[in-house]
Design a protein around this motif. Structure first.
Motif, PDB file in Angstrom:
ATOM      1  N   GLY A  77       0.821  -1.196   0.000  1.00  0.00           N
ATOM      2  CA  GLY A  77       0.000   0.000   0.000  1.00  0.00           C
ATOM      3  C   GLY A  77       0.858   1.250   0.000  1.00  0.00           C
ATOM      4  O   GLY A  77       2.086   1.196  -0.146  1.00  0.00           O
ATOM      5  N   SER A  78       0.206   2.368   0.213  1.00  0.00           N
ATOM      6  CA  SER A  78       0.894   3.654   0.248  1.00  0.00           C
ATOM      7  C   SER A  78       1.819   3.721   1.452  1.00  0.00           C
ATOM      8  O   SER A  78       1.504   3.197   2.519  1.00  0.00           O
ATOM      9  N   PRO A  79       2.945   4.394   1.309  1.00  0.00           N
ATOM     10  CA  PRO A  79       3.884   4.508   2.430  1.00  0.00           C
ATOM     11  C   PRO A  79       3.374   5.476   3.492  1.00  0.00           C
ATOM     12  O   PRO A  79       2.642   6.415   3.187  1.00  0.00           O
ATOM     13  N   SER A  80       3.786   5.231   4.718  1.00  0.00           N
ATOM     14  CA  SER A  80       3.490   6.162   5.805  1.00  0.00           C
ATOM     15  C   SER A  80       4.346   7.408   5.631  1.00  0.00           C
ATOM     16  O   SER A  80       5.184   7.476   4.725  1.00  0.00           O
ATOM     17  N   VAL A  81       4.164   8.346   6.502  1.00  0.00           N
ATOM     18  CA  VAL A  81       5.071   9.491   6.516  1.00  0.00           C
ATOM     19  C   VAL A  81       6.457   8.980   6.912  1.00  0.00           C
ATOM     20  O   VAL A  81       6.586   7.938   7.554  1.00  0.00           O
ATOM     21  N   ILE A  82       7.474   9.704   6.524  1.00  0.00           N
ATOM     22  CA  ILE A  82       8.840   9.339   6.883  1.00  0.00           C
ATOM     23  C   ILE A  82       9.166   9.962   8.231  1.00  0.00           C
ATOM     24  O   ILE A  82       8.930  11.155   8.453  1.00  0.00           O
ATOM     25  N   LEU A  83       9.677   9.146   9.126  1.00  0.00           N
ATOM     26  CA  LEU A  83      10.160   9.631  10.413  1.00  0.00           C
ATOM     27  C   LEU A  83      11.668   9.409  10.469  1.00  0.00           C
ATOM     28  O   LEU A  83      12.166   8.403   9.971  1.00  0.00           O
ATOM     29  N   SER A  84      12.365  10.351  11.067  1.00  0.00           N
ATOM     30  CA  SER A  84      13.819  10.253  11.156  1.00  0.00           C
ATOM     31  C   SER A  84      14.263  10.274  12.611  1.00  0.00           C
ATOM     32  O   SER A  84      13.644  10.922  13.449  1.00  0.00           O
ATOM     33  N   SER A  85      15.334   9.552  12.869  1.00  0.00           N
ATOM     34  CA  SER A  85      15.924   9.525  14.203  1.00  0.00           C
ATOM     35  C   SER A  85      17.389   9.137  14.073  1.00  0.00           C
ATOM     36  O   SER A  85      17.783   8.497  13.107  1.00  0.00           O
ATOM     37  N   GLN A  86      18.177   9.518  15.055  1.00  0.00           N
ATOM     38  CA  GLN A  86      19.597   9.187  15.057  1.00  0.00           C
ATOM     39  C   GLN A  86      19.877   8.138  16.120  1.00  0.00           C
ATOM     40  O   GLN A  86      19.385   8.226  17.236  1.00  0.00           O
ATOM     41  N   THR A  87      20.693   7.164  15.754  1.00  0.00           N
ATOM     42  CA  THR A  87      21.091   6.143  16.715  1.00  0.00           C
ATOM     43  C   THR A  87      22.084   6.729  17.713  1.00  0.00           C
ATOM     44  O   THR A  87      22.718   7.737  17.452  1.00  0.00           O
TER      45      THR A  87
END
Length: 97
Positions: A77-87
Motif C-alpha cells: 500500500g501507500s507509504p506512511s510518513v517518513i520519520l527520522s531519528s539518530q542512533t
C-alpha cells in the motif's frame, strides 16, 4: 531500532504483512525517492497481525529515515510518513509511528 505502527485506516483489503524501510540518507523526503539506486539499506517484513519490529545491524551515531507500508494480496500500500531519528553509541533508537 524498535519500530511500531498502527493499522491504516481505511484498509484496502486484508493486510497480510507490513514492510519497514529505512535509509541512512538524511536528504530523502519522499518514499518514492528511496527506491532504485536510493533503495533502503534496512528492510523488515512482519506478518499482518504484528504492529512492531526490531531492526538490527544499525550504525552508531547515524541518522535513519524510515517508513512503513501495509501489504495485501495485491501488493504494497501507500507509504506512511517518513520519520527520522539518530542512533546512539550502541546503534539503538526508538522509532514509533
Amino acid at each position: 531500532m524498535s519500530a511500531s505502527w498502527s493499522v491504516p485506516i481505511p484498509r484496502n483489503g486484508i493486510i497480510t504483512g507490513y514492510s519497514v524501510y529505512c535509509n541512512t540518507s538524511e536528504d530523502q523526503t519522499y518514499p518514492e525517492q528511496m527506491i532504485g539506486p536510493n533503495a533502503p539499506t534496512i528492510r523488515s517484513v512482519v506478518n499482518g497481525t504484528t504492529l512492531a519490529t526490531t531492526l538490527t545491524g544499525l550504525n552508531p551515531f547515524t541518522q535513519y529515515s524510515c517508513f512503513v507500508t501495509a501489504n495485501t494480496s495485491v501488493g504494497e500500500g501507500s507509504p506512511s510518513v517518513i520519520l527520522s531519528s539518530q542512533t546512539v553509541q550502541s546503534g539503538t533508537v526508538q522509532f514509533d509511528h
